[in-house]
Design an enzyme around this catalytic site. Structure first.
Site, PDB file in Angstrom:
ATOM      1  N   GLU A  27      84.206  25.449 -18.460  1.00 57.96           N
ATOM      2  CA  GLU A  27      82.913  26.094 -18.248  1.00 57.96           C
ATOM      3  C   GLU A  27      82.372  26.552 -19.611  1.00 57.96           C
ATOM      4  O   GLU A  27      83.120  27.143 -20.383  1.00 57.96           O
ATOM      5  CB  GLU A  27      83.050  27.300 -17.319  1.00 57.96           C
ATOM      6  CG  GLU A  27      81.690  27.872 -16.950  1.00 57.96           C
ATOM      7  CD  GLU A  27      81.756  29.007 -15.930  1.00 57.96           C
ATOM      8  OE1 GLU A  27      82.854  29.360 -15.464  1.00 57.96           O
ATOM      9  OE2 GLU A  27      80.690  29.537 -15.614  1.00 57.96           O
ATOM     10  N   ASN A  54      89.157  28.252 -12.611  1.00 59.40           N
ATOM     11  CA  ASN A  54      89.422  26.861 -12.223  1.00 59.40           C
ATOM     12  C   ASN A  54      90.125  26.786 -10.865  1.00 59.40           C
ATOM     13  O   ASN A  54      91.052  27.533 -10.596  1.00 59.40           O
ATOM     14  CB  ASN A  54      90.325  26.190 -13.249  1.00 59.40           C
ATOM     15  CG  ASN A  54      89.925  26.542 -14.657  1.00 59.40           C
ATOM     16  OD1 ASN A  54      88.830  26.214 -15.077  1.00 59.40           O
ATOM     17  ND2 ASN A  54      90.791  27.241 -15.367  1.00 59.40           N
ATOM     18  N   GLU A  86      88.609  36.594 -10.640  1.00 59.84           N
ATOM     19  CA  GLU A  86      88.828  35.136 -10.640  1.00 59.84           C
ATOM     20  C   GLU A  86      89.235  34.665  -9.245  1.00 59.84           C
ATOM     21  O   GLU A  86      88.820  33.605  -8.788  1.00 59.84           O
ATOM     22  CB  GLU A  86      89.874  34.727 -11.674  1.00 59.84           C
ATOM     23  CG  GLU A  86      89.605  35.219 -13.101  1.00 59.84           C
ATOM     24  CD  GLU A  86      88.206  34.960 -13.624  1.00 59.84           C
ATOM     25  OE1 GLU A  86      87.586  33.972 -13.210  1.00 59.84           O
ATOM     26  OE2 GLU A  86      87.715  35.775 -14.442  1.00 59.84           O
TER      27      GLU A  86
HETATM   28  N1  B3K Z   1      83.442  31.884 -15.385  1.00 61.31           N
HETATM   29  C1  B3K Z   1      84.189  32.315 -16.524  1.00 61.31           C
HETATM   30  C2  B3K Z   1      83.374  32.443 -17.769  1.00 61.31           C
HETATM   31  C3  B3K Z   1      83.152  31.165 -18.488  1.00 61.31           C
HETATM   32  C4  B3K Z   1      82.484  31.399 -19.822  1.00 61.31           C
HETATM   33  C5  B3K Z   1      82.080  30.119 -20.469  1.00 61.31           C
HETATM   34  N2  B3K Z   1      81.568  30.325 -21.800  1.00 61.31           N
HETATM   35  C6  B3K Z   1      84.912  33.597 -16.269  1.00 61.31           C
HETATM   36  C7  B3K Z   1      84.395  34.418 -15.176  1.00 61.31           C
HETATM   37  O1  B3K Z   1      83.289  34.927 -15.192  1.00 61.31           O
HETATM   38  O2  B3K Z   1      85.076  34.572 -14.205  1.00 61.31           O
HETATM   39 ZN    ZN Z   2      83.158  35.242 -13.151  1.00 60.03          ZN
END
Ligand code: B3K
Ligand code: ZN
Length: 878
Positions: free
Chosen positions: A125, A269, A302
């Site tokens: 991401e 992920n 997460e």
């Molecule tokens: N979704 C990721 C963050 C990704 C950052 C990319 N530069 C972590 C989170 O917000 O859970």
């Molecule tokens: Zn997040």
């Protein structure tokens, strides 16, 4: 500039011309390079012209071969450009096979496939997958993945990818492989793989429908004894999401891998979260209460993404807050249920005010749903995350717990397995509640922190209380004019004894039932009738909307609310408001060289609080903490860092001296018995005790120093050790150097604890700090390539040490600019974060403005700047 700084616009969004249904990836890892073979089952999207070319994104890849439906293509049958691979002619359904080579060993951007502590890992991401293979690297292309990883068995015994492990085997030359299948279609940004020498901590969770899920945390062997809290947090989060929102986990396995080199906190992920080790590893002697809470929150965050983000993802990156704001709201609620809810709310609001409000008031201000960007990685901001979460919270407040839950369920069922927009989310909330949320959606599209002006008037004859409310949102870059917002305002009226008055409001009966008023116009009047006496107004309870309140009540009223308000948030708020006024008054006195004096009523109120028995001690500690220098700066037209620092220091020392016996008593009475345990109540007690120590230390006398030294040396836990260490290291006492040396001596083997050591030194408000920070850049434990180290030393200096960073000569700015230039070629994402600190010039005096500008111009003059830094610097220069 390397790559043209092209601006991407929301209005240019088009559905993808082609879709990818199946991905089979073979990744062979070697010491010098990696080889990736991808086989993509593709089809033309509905509405795409038959002659439309297929354009795949790719970066830093060496293309080895391309084959279409089994037939190798010759170079004249495709077009290879810097960041794309175009195949002009493809069929309606086709199989594309692409072979590439890449060099993870050389990848210091920590984006894509890279190495950390001699393991391989990925971060995709937002757009990292294109650094692994040519792909339709956009979140609205969802595919099923099968991944086969091969590597040398001895160096990389653990091979992980998303989903379920379906096959393993040995290969010639000491190599082995593992094959993983993920049954859930996902966008490429959720792809992950790991190859390394790691130990596994295993547990299980039985879902409420009776499925058993294998929980696995992978860390380097020496960290094995620091995973218990992360595992416990994961189980709590899984149970909480079932209870609160009825959401169950969907795979048989949930893996977390801790990585030392990571650009942010963690990554959601599918089935294989990658974490910055800061948010996994904890042991009482190495992690503070705040670290424990942070770990629980990020593990929760997460995990919660599995539904809000993974099962339902974002259509495009403009919708980022769809998953982030919502998931932050969910993790905030989760934490609030584990710890003291008022303490959690105050922490969240402090973050919003200290960091998001300034962002919303600066050159990078953007709406929660932005409509343009150059580099999407610059948009993982406190606005998208924290203001985004406030928007979700307002919906929660407007709809109530039950309807909100139904709305979320409807949204998830409706869009399961697909990509959605923030409009889709609001639509689900509108549907379950029957409400018109069209105006509410302006919260997503308008940047800037709104201002709510409040005036109250009591008419003793008519026994009415009239409240006049007016809203205005300031202009922000690209948005000169703003429309009025739909604002939930929770309020209460207190009588002279501090009791709640029942609210009778004939014109607004239905909403008044919950003491919640909904503002939609620029100006509105709310009239309460049957009000027997002049009421005290408690406005915007629990911070029911993310805005600045301007209410010209007098100090007596604030003192009253500070003592009696039933809404804990507003009780704290009254204290902060009062303290801010007093401190800003002291700032003026300091500037005019007038003698400083702290209001005795405030001192007395703090003394009374300290004498209170029982209650929530963590909350009490917050009531007794003065507003931060950042927050005070936010309230000044032109920030005067020295005056703010002087005023706040004076107020702390005055409180310390005037209430000395009370602080001593608080310190002694809140010693906890028994060994360290992370429990909210005990953490609250430690917070209060360490606040007492901090006040005592603020005068830097012998007795307090001895107390700090004894605690520094004699404790079993990092919370107390850090509190004492910071007190000593931030003082001008001769003992500080010894404490710094001793701390290093004790913790030189623990990289995460050393981050604290760097940060404490970088935030010392002392004249020698800049030189110390410069010297620490050469310390063997410091690495520019490690983001945690950069944040600990440079981030803390630039964001957490206003007097030194903004030192009048501009040396702080020049130093930061040098480091940004050194870091940009290695890690543009982290460099861009630092660059944002130079973009706040407009808030300071002309001299500092000029000095910051000079540094921005110096950076802008570099031709090979990354897109990340270029965007921040060019927007900051205006
Ligand atoms: N979704 C990721 C963050 C990704 C950052 C990319 N530069 C972590 C989170 O917000 O859970
Ligand atoms: Zn997040």
């Amino acid at each position: 500039m390397d790559s043209q700084a092209k601006t991407i616009l929301l209005k240019d969004y088009r559905p993808p011309a082609y879709l990818i249904e199946e991905v089979a990836l073979a990744v062979d890892l070697f010491e010098e390079r990696a080889r990736v073979c991808s086989r993509l089952v593709c089809r033309r999207n509905i509405g795409t012209a038959p002659d439309a070319p297929l354009v795949l994104q790719g970066e830093d890849l060496v293309l080895k071969s391309v084959a279409l439906d089994g037939v190798p293509l010759t170079p004249d049958q495709y077009r290879l450009e810097e960041e794309s691979l175009t195949i002009p002619t493809v069929g309606e359904r086709f199989l594309l096979a692409v072979e590439t080579e890449l060099y993870p060993q050389k990848n210091t951007s920590l984006d894509g496939l890279y190495r950390s502590s001699s393991n391989f890992c990925t971060q995709c991401e937002a757009e990292g997958f294109r650094k692994i293979t040519y792909f339709l690297d956009r979140p609205d292309v969802l595919a099923r993945y099968e991944v086969t990883i091969s590597a040398e068995q001895e160096r990389y015994p653990v091979l992980l990818a998303n989903g379920n492990l379906v096959e393993t085997g040995v290969l010639p030359e000491g190599r082995h492989y593992a094959r993983w299948q993920d049954p859930f279609p996902k966008p490429s940004y959720l792809f992950a793989m790991v190859a390394g020498n790691l130990v596994k901590i295993a547990d299980t969770f039985v879902t409420r429908s009776g499925r058993s899920v294998a929980l696995e945390i992978y860390v380097q062997a020496h960290n094995q004894d620091k995973c218990a809290h992360a595992m416990a947090s994961l189980k709590k989060a899984m149970a909480w999401d079932e209870e609160t929102f009825g959401l169950e986990y969907d795979l048989d396995q949930y893996m977390i891998v801790a990585v030392d080199d990571f650009n942010m906190g963690a990554m959601e992920n599918k089935g294989l979260n990658l974490f910055n080790s800061k948010y996994v590893l904890a042991r009482p002697d190495t992690a503070t209460d705040a670290d424990y809470e942070g770990i629980e929150a990020v593990i929760g965050h997460e995990y919660f993404h599995n539904w809000t983000g993974n099962r339902v993802t974002c259509r495009d990156w403009f919708q980022l807050s769809l998953k982030e704001g919502l998931t932050v709201f969910r993790d905030q609620q989760f934490t609030a249920d584990q710890v003291s809810a008022p303490v959690k709310r105050i922490h969240d609001v402090r973050l919003l005010r200290n960091v998001q409000f300034p962002e919303d008031n600066g050159p990078m201000a953007h709406p929660v749903r932005p409509d343009s960007y150059m580099e999407i990685n610059n948009f993982y901001t406190v606005t998208i995350y924290e203001k985004g979460a406030e928007i979700i919270r307002m919906l929660h407040t407007l709809l109530g717990v039950e309807l909100f839950r139904q709305g979320l369920a409807l949204y998830l069922t409706h869009h399961d397995g697909r990509a959605a927009t923030t409009d889709d989310f609001v639509q689900a909330m509108a549907e379950v509640s029957g409400r018109d949320l069209a105006q509410f959606k302006r919260w997503y599209t308008q940047a800037g922190t709104p201002r709510l002006t409040v005036q109250g008037e009591y008419d003793p004859e008519a026994r009415t209380y009239t409240l006049r409310l007016a809203q205005a949102t300031p202009a922000t870059p690209g948005q000169p004019e703003k429309e009025p917002l739909h604002i939930p305002v929770a309020l209460g009226l207190l009588d002279g004894q501090g009791k709640e008055m029942p609210l009778t409001c004939p014109e607004r009966q239905p909403e008044a039932g919950r003491n919640l008023f909904e503002l939609r116009e620029t100006q509105e009047t709310i009239r309460f009738s049957g009000v027997p006496e002049q009421p005290r107004l408690s406005i915007l309870r629990n911070f029911s909307a993310p805005l600045k309140v301007e209410y010209g009540c007098d100090e007596e009223e604030l003192l009253f609310l500070f003592r009696y308000d039933r809404d804990p948030f507003n009780r704290w708020e009254a204290g902060q408001c009062l303290a801010s006024r007093l401190l800003l008054g002291l700032v003026e006195d300091f500037r005019k060289s007038r003698p400083l004096q702290l209001d005795e009523r405030f001192v007395a109120a703090c003394g009374r609080l300290l004498a209170e028995e029982g209650g929530d001690k963590g909350f009490l500690a917050l009531l007794l903490t003065l507003p931060s220098e950042e927050y005070l700066a936010e309230q000044m037209a032109v920030v005067d860092v020295e005056a703010i620092h002087a005023a706040r220091t004076f107020a702390r020392q005055t409180l310390a001296r005037s209430l000395r016996p009370q602080w001593e008593q608080g310190y002694a009475a809140n010693r906890s018995a028994g060994p360290y345990r992370y429990e909210p109540e005990l953490a609250g007690q430690r917070a209060l005790r360490n606040l007492c120590l901090a006040y005592l230390m603020s005068t830097e006398d012998d007795a307090a120093t001895q107390l700090a030294l004894a605690q520094f040396r004699g404790t079993d836990n990092m919370t107390d050790q850090m509190a004492a260490f910071a007190g000593l290291a931030h003082s001008g006492r001769p003992e500080r150097q010894q404490a710094i040396a001793d701390f290093y001596q004790q913790w030189q083997g623990d990289s995460l604890v050393l981050d604290k050591w760097f940060a404490v030194q970088a935030t010392a408000p002392l004249p020698e700090t800049l030189a110390a920070v410069q010297a620490l850049m050469d310390h063997p434990a410091f690495q520019l390539k490690n983001p945690n180290k950069v944040r600990a030393l440079l981030g803390s200096f630039a964001a957490g040490n206003p007097v030194c960073f903004h030192e009048v000569s501009g040396r702080g700015y020049a130093f930061l600019a040098e480091q940004i230039l050194a870091l940009d070629p290695l890690n543009p994402q982290v460099a861009a974060r630092l660059a944002a600190r130079l973009g706040r010039g407009a808030r300071y005096d002309a001299g500092r403005q000029g000095l910051m500008r000079t540094q921005l111009e110096r950076i802008a003059a570099i031709p090979s700047l990354s897109r990340d830094v270029y965007e921040v610097v060019s927007k900051s220069l205006g």
